[in-house]
Design a protein around this motif. Structure first.
Motif, mmCIF file in Angstrom:
data_model
loop_
_atom_site.group_PDB
_atom_site.id
_atom_site.type_symbol
_atom_site.label_atom_id
_atom_site.label_comp_id
_atom_site.label_asym_id
_atom_site.label_seq_id
_atom_site.Cartn_x
_atom_site.Cartn_y
_atom_site.Cartn_z
ATOM 1 N N ASN A 91 0.819 -1.222 0.000
ATOM 2 C CA ASN A 91 0.000 0.000 0.000
ATOM 3 C C ASN A 91 0.852 1.272 0.000
ATOM 4 O OD1 ASN A 91 -2.421 -1.385 -0.073
ATOM 5 N ND2 ASN A 91 -2.647 -1.422 2.169
ATOM 6 N N VAL A 92 2.087 1.142 0.468
ATOM 7 C CA VAL A 92 2.944 2.335 0.572
ATOM 8 C C VAL A 92 4.238 2.197 -0.220
ATOM 9 C CG1 VAL A 92 2.017 3.032 2.811
ATOM 10 C CG2 VAL A 92 3.958 1.461 2.699
ATOM 11 N N ASN A 93 4.426 1.032 -0.861
ATOM 12 C CA ASN A 93 5.651 0.819 -1.639
ATOM 13 C C ASN A 93 5.321 0.212 -3.004
ATOM 14 O OD1 ASN A 93 8.056 1.205 0.432
ATOM 15 N ND2 ASN A 93 6.464 0.031 1.501
ATOM 16 N N ILE A 94 6.276 0.410 -3.921
ATOM 17 C CA ILE A 94 6.123 -0.173 -5.260
ATOM 18 C C ILE A 94 7.110 -1.329 -5.377
ATOM 19 C CG2 ILE A 94 6.308 0.226 -7.734
ATOM 20 C CD1 ILE A 94 5.699 3.183 -7.189
ATOM 21 N N PRO A 95 6.653 -2.544 -5.610
ATOM 22 C CA PRO A 95 7.552 -3.707 -5.694
ATOM 23 C C PRO A 95 8.356 -3.694 -6.996
ATOM 24 C CG PRO A 95 5.342 -4.366 -6.294
ATOM 25 C CD PRO A 95 5.243 -2.926 -5.853
ATOM 26 N N GLU A 96 9.388 -4.501 -7.019
ATOM 27 C CA GLU A 96 10.154 -4.658 -8.245
ATOM 28 C C GLU A 96 9.252 -5.226 -9.341
ATOM 29 O OE1 GLU A 96 13.230 -3.768 -8.836
ATOM 30 O OE2 GLU A 96 13.683 -3.093 -6.797
ATOM 31 N N LYS A 97 9.511 -4.844 -10.564
ATOM 32 C CA LYS A 97 8.636 -5.253 -11.667
ATOM 33 C C LYS A 97 8.602 -6.762 -11.885
ATOM 34 C CE LYS A 97 9.003 -0.919 -14.244
ATOM 35 N NZ LYS A 97 9.397 -0.276 -15.538
ATOM 36 N N ASP A 98 9.714 -7.419 -11.598
ATOM 37 C CA ASP A 98 9.780 -8.845 -11.903
ATOM 38 C C ASP A 98 9.418 -9.734 -10.697
ATOM 39 O OD1 ASP A 98 11.944 -8.207 -10.407
ATOM 40 O OD2 ASP A 98 13.412 -9.248 -11.671
ATOM 41 N N TRP A 99 8.982 -9.170 -9.576
ATOM 42 C CA TRP A 99 8.637 -9.960 -8.398
ATOM 43 C C TRP A 99 7.473 -10.914 -8.673
ATOM 44 C CZ3 TRP A 99 8.973 -6.824 -3.181
ATOM 45 C CH2 TRP A 99 10.325 -6.575 -2.906
ATOM 46 N N CYS A 100 6.553 -10.445 -9.450
ATOM 47 C CA CYS A 100 5.378 -11.291 -9.734
ATOM 48 C C CYS A 100 5.814 -12.532 -10.513
ATOM 49 C CB CYS A 100 4.356 -10.494 -10.537
ATOM 50 S SG CYS A 100 2.807 -11.388 -10.857
ATOM 51 N N LYS A 101 6.726 -12.356 -11.472
ATOM 52 C CA LYS A 101 7.188 -13.470 -12.289
ATOM 53 C C LYS A 101 8.150 -14.370 -11.522
ATOM 54 C CE LYS A 101 9.414 -14.461 -16.727
ATOM 55 N NZ LYS A 101 10.026 -13.879 -17.949
ATOM 56 N N LYS A 102 9.081 -13.747 -10.783
ATOM 57 C CA LYS A 102 10.111 -14.505 -10.088
ATOM 58 C C LYS A 102 9.572 -15.215 -8.836
ATOM 59 C CE LYS A 102 14.319 -11.947 -11.341
ATOM 60 N NZ LYS A 102 15.432 -11.148 -10.772
ATOM 61 N N PHE A 103 8.769 -14.470 -8.033
ATOM 62 C CA PHE A 103 8.386 -14.984 -6.707
ATOM 63 C C PHE A 103 6.873 -15.169 -6.534
ATOM 64 C CE2 PHE A 103 12.020 -11.937 -6.157
ATOM 65 C CZ PHE A 103 13.012 -12.902 -6.139
ATOM 66 N N LEU A 105 4.786 -12.968 -6.245
ATOM 67 C CA LEU A 105 4.235 -11.906 -5.399
ATOM 68 C C LEU A 105 3.640 -10.846 -6.318
ATOM 69 C CD1 LEU A 105 6.031 -10.195 -2.371
ATOM 70 C CD2 LEU A 105 4.111 -9.249 -3.615
ATOM 71 N N CYS A 106 2.343 -10.964 -6.549
ATOM 72 C CA CYS A 106 1.648 -10.063 -7.474
ATOM 73 C C CYS A 106 0.646 -9.224 -6.690
ATOM 74 C CB CYS A 106 0.929 -10.852 -8.553
ATOM 75 S SG CYS A 106 1.980 -12.061 -9.400
ATOM 76 N N ALA A 107 0.824 -7.928 -6.738
ATOM 77 C CA ALA A 107 -0.021 -7.032 -5.952
ATOM 78 C C ALA A 107 -1.504 -7.229 -6.248
ATOM 79 C CB ALA A 107 0.385 -5.585 -6.212
ATOM 80 N N GLU A 108 -1.814 -7.475 -7.521
ATOM 81 C CA GLU A 108 -3.222 -7.585 -7.913
ATOM 82 C C GLU A 108 -3.874 -8.892 -7.419
ATOM 83 O OE1 GLU A 108 -0.657 -9.030 -11.352
ATOM 84 O OE2 GLU A 108 -0.676 -7.378 -9.897
ATOM 85 N N LYS A 109 -3.082 -9.843 -6.924
ATOM 86 C CA LYS A 109 -3.630 -11.129 -6.466
ATOM 87 C C LYS A 109 -3.727 -11.241 -4.937
ATOM 88 C CE LYS A 109 -2.085 -13.881 -10.425
ATOM 89 N NZ LYS A 109 -1.292 -15.072 -10.838
ATOM 90 N N ILE A 110 -3.222 -10.230 -4.224
ATOM 91 C CA ILE A 110 -3.146 -10.316 -2.757
ATOM 92 C C ILE A 110 -4.530 -10.519 -2.123
ATOM 93 C CG2 ILE A 110 -2.594 -9.056 -0.650
ATOM 94 C CD1 ILE A 110 -0.167 -10.120 -2.042
ATOM 95 N N ASP A 111 -5.499 -9.711 -2.520
ATOM 96 C CA ASP A 111 -6.840 -9.819 -1.922
ATOM 97 C C ASP A 111 -7.450 -11.191 -2.188
ATOM 98 O OD1 ASP A 111 -6.863 -7.309 -0.794
ATOM 99 O OD2 ASP A 111 -7.727 -6.346 -2.573
#
Length: 384
Positions: A91-103, A105-111
């Motif tokens: 909510n207060v930070n922007i993750p690395e662009k490749d985190w969703c692919k690598k780990f 961890l996709c912001a849009e899937k958290i909920d």
């Protein structure tokens, strides 16, 4: 100026190298996790956490570790808390662009992932429901949409218990504790059904009347009203009491029993009149039932009473029967003596009456013993 630029370049390179080192450990942890080597994965994560006070990647991997059912670390609530920390960080930070692919961890899937954990935990609770687990669930997952489904699940569990108990008390307790539960209407219907069954089983007028008072618009009302009529009639018929039958007609003026009850009332009043053996009793009956089927019989009884003489006499004898016969003889003697004295004064009263006393019963229409006393000499005194 050159010194400043070199220093800045050095700092950027240092940060980049640290990030790469972290990512290598995270990648290794993911590899261990995928291989279900949960213990080694946890060791690596704890090592990473000791070197770095906080990292959304570590929280995310712990979320996965705690949500792995084969893991000794399996704990969906802890998994949920870790993923919530990741969401707060995002909510207060922007993750690395490749985190969703690598780990993954996709912001849009958290909920979606948070809801999934709550759903899984609810399924576990539903297999072995208890108040403590539901209470903790409501506290833990209050912010998820699944909370409404959880309340429905909780209400269903509680209602099932009350329903299966076949107890009005438990169903009423359910209504009292959970007035907003969607099963309230079903609970009320079940209570009505159980109380109806009680009426049919107990066959008690008071219980049936209580049912009608409580449920005046029930679909079972007509059936209960019919039951009450039948019960009241059976009670009167069993008691053979005229007052009971009269009250029955007042309470139920138009039923299939009306004609029969009226006939029964007339019959019982006729029996009362006959038992009275008095003109007053018979005349009272005729005034009440002027067109009675017993009219001719009653009139005949009245005529006989008008032409009869009633006498009370005392008789003595060694037995009750001898004492009674002596009283009858005395009665006949008194009547015959009066008759002879009035109409035939020239006849020998003692001789004439003695001849007729041998058949005293022929002159007596009816008799009954008023009292019977044992006297000192062993005789029995009978008052007829």
């Amino acid at each position: 100026m050159r010194v400043k630029i070199v220093l800045l370049s050095f700092l950027i390179l240092t940060i980049s190298n640290t990030t790469l080192a972290q990512e290598k450990k995270i990648a290794k942890a993911i590899e261990l996790l995928n291989d279900r080597n949960y213990v080694e994965c946890d060791k690596l994560l704890q090592e990473f956490k000791s070197e770095n006070s906080s990292s959304p990647l570590v929280d995310f991997l712990e979320y996965r570790l705690f949500s792995s059912e084969g893991s000794t670390f399996f704990n969906l609530k802890e998994s949920y808390f870790r993923l919530q920390k990741v969401k707060i960080w995002l909510n207060v930070n922007i993750p690395e662009k490749d985190w969703c692919k690598k780990f993954e961890l996709c912001a849009e899937k958290i909920d979606e992932q948070l809801d999934s954990i709550a759903s899984r935990d609810l399924q576990i609770i539903e297999k072995n429901p208890n108040d403590a687990d539901y209470t903790l669930f409501f506290k833990t997952y209050a912010a998820t949409p699944i909370i409404e489904k959880a309340w429905m699940s909780f209400y269903n569990w509680k209602y099932t218990i009350a329903f299966d108990s076949n107890s009005v008390v438990q169903l009423e307790e359910f209504l009292s504790k959970y007035p907003k539960a969607p099963q309230c209407k079903s609970a009320k219907d079940r209570i009505e059904e159980l109380e109806f069954e009680t009426c049919i089983r107990q066959k008690d007028v008071a219980i049936c009347e209580g049912f009608l008072k409580k449920y005046p618009n029930s679909q079972k009302s007509l059936e209960i009203q019919t039951l009450i009529v039948n019960l009241d009639y059976d009670r009167c018929y069993s008691n053979q009491d005229v007052t009971c039958f009269e009250n029955f007609l007042k309470k139920h003026p138009n039923t299939k029993f009306t004609k029969e009850v009226n006939q029964k009332i007339e019959q019982l009043y006729y029996e009362i009149a006959v038992k009275s053996s008095s003109t007053e009793g018979y005349e009272r009956f005729l005034m009440q039932f002027p067109t009675s089927i017993y009219r001719d019989s009653i009139q005949k009884e009245i005529d006989e009473l008008v032409n009869s003489t009633v006498i009370t006499c005392i008789g003595f004898g060694k037995t009750s029967e001898l004492a009674r016969q002596d009283a009858l003889n005395s009665a006949v003697n008194r009547v015959l003596g009066t008759f002879i004295s009035d109409d035939n004064p020239s006849l020998n009263i003692k001789e004439f009456s003695g001849e007729l006393l041998t058949s005293a019963s022929a002159y007596v229409k009816s008799s009954f013993v008023l009292n019977e006393i044992n006297i000192a000499n062993g005789d029995v005194a009978s008052i007829d």
